[in-house]
Design a protein around this motif. Structure first.
Motif, PDB file in Angstrom:
ATOM      1  N   LYS A  94       0.826  -1.210   0.000  1.00 45.50           N
ATOM      2  CA  LYS A  94       0.000   0.000   0.000  1.00 45.50           C
ATOM      3  C   LYS A  94       0.859   1.257   0.000  1.00 45.50           C
ATOM      4  O   LYS A  94       0.600   2.198  -0.748  1.00 45.50           O
ATOM      5  CB  LYS A  94      -0.907   0.026   1.235  1.00 45.50           C
ATOM      6  N   ILE A  95       1.875   1.270   0.841  1.00 50.85           N
ATOM      7  CA  ILE A  95       2.734   2.448   0.970  1.00 50.85           C
ATOM      8  C   ILE A  95       3.583   2.659  -0.283  1.00 50.85           C
ATOM      9  O   ILE A  95       3.677   3.766  -0.801  1.00 50.85           O
ATOM     10  CB  ILE A  95       3.615   2.335   2.229  1.00 50.85           C
ATOM     11  N   MET A  96       4.190   1.604  -0.790  1.00 53.71           N
ATOM     12  CA  MET A  96       5.088   1.723  -1.943  1.00 53.71           C
ATOM     13  C   MET A  96       4.352   2.097  -3.232  1.00 53.71           C
ATOM     14  O   MET A  96       4.895   2.796  -4.078  1.00 53.71           O
ATOM     15  CB  MET A  96       5.849   0.418  -2.162  1.00 53.71           C
ATOM     16  N   THR A  97       3.126   1.621  -3.390  1.00 49.95           N
ATOM     17  CA  THR A  97       2.413   1.830  -4.651  1.00 49.95           C
ATOM     18  C   THR A  97       1.350   2.918  -4.587  1.00 49.95           C
ATOM     19  O   THR A  97       0.889   3.376  -5.625  1.00 49.95           O
ATOM     20  CB  THR A  97       1.725   0.529  -5.104  1.00 49.95           C
TER      21      THR A  97
ATOM     22  N   TYR B  55       7.048  -0.125  -8.131  1.00 45.70           N
ATOM     23  CA  TYR B  55       7.762  -1.117  -7.334  1.00 45.70           C
ATOM     24  C   TYR B  55       7.023  -1.394  -6.026  1.00 45.70           C
ATOM     25  O   TYR B  55       6.447  -0.495  -5.437  1.00 45.70           O
ATOM     26  CB  TYR B  55       9.195  -0.644  -7.049  1.00 45.70           C
ATOM     27  N   THR B  56       7.084  -2.646  -5.596  1.00 40.22           N
ATOM     28  CA  THR B  56       6.370  -3.049  -4.377  1.00 40.22           C
ATOM     29  C   THR B  56       7.314  -3.146  -3.176  1.00 40.22           C
ATOM     30  O   THR B  56       6.862  -3.399  -2.072  1.00 40.22           O
ATOM     31  CB  THR B  56       5.688  -4.407  -4.578  1.00 40.22           C
ATOM     32  N   ARG B  57       8.589  -2.976  -3.407  1.00 40.43           N
ATOM     33  CA  ARG B  57       9.580  -3.001  -2.316  1.00 40.43           C
ATOM     34  C   ARG B  57      10.802  -2.195  -2.726  1.00 40.43           C
ATOM     35  O   ARG B  57      11.008  -1.927  -3.901  1.00 40.43           O
ATOM     36  CB  ARG B  57       9.974  -4.437  -1.948  1.00 40.43           C
ATOM     37  N   LEU B  58      11.598  -1.849  -1.716  1.00 37.30           N
ATOM     38  CA  LEU B  58      12.826  -1.076  -1.982  1.00 37.30           C
ATOM     39  C   LEU B  58      13.909  -1.945  -2.555  1.00 37.30           C
ATOM     40  O   LEU B  58      14.005  -3.089  -2.388  1.00 37.30           O
ATOM     41  CB  LEU B  58      13.333  -0.415  -0.697  1.00 37.30           C
TER      42      LEU B  58
END
Length: 122
Positions: free
Chosen positions: A40-43, A119-122
């Protein structure tokens, strides 16, 4: 917690909490397999709607104008189909940009990133 918790979000107004949780089990599982709160935060994903076999949500305008995604579980083969859509809320138009079928749960993040550019993660 990051889970869908409302029967109303699934279109059910009069279900008990227990019934609502069982209806949303697949939707909650899909969200967790995408990454849960991190996703939720990344996208910037929001406006989650779940039912017995799917999860649909809105994302900020992404590659190819994609702004809505639906992930549906095919219960017969236990694989997902992911539909990437472009919805114009002012003109009430809806267009499917791409559909990926027979996606394994551990490929959901990769397929999402490949088609949206988010992206869904760093």
């Amino acid at each position: 917690m990051g889970n869908l918790s409302s029967a109303q979000a699934a279109g059910y107004d009069s279900l008990s909490d227990r019934d609502a949780r069982s209806v949303l089990t697949v939707a909650n599982t899909i969200l967790q397999q995408l990454g849960g709160n991190r996703f939720k935060i990344m996208t910037g994903a929001k406006d989650f709607i779940g039912d017995e076999t799917s999860l649909m949500f809105r994302i900020p305008r992404a590659k190819d104008g994609i702004n809505k995604v639906r992930v549906t579980l095919d219960l017969a083969i236990d694989l997902y189909s992911v539909e990437f859509m472009r919805v114009n809320f002012k003109k009430y138009t809806f267009e499917t940009v791409h559909t990926s079928n027979q996606v394994y749960f551990d490929d959901l993040e990769r397929v999402f990133t490949e088609h949206t550019g988010l992206y869904t993660r760093l």
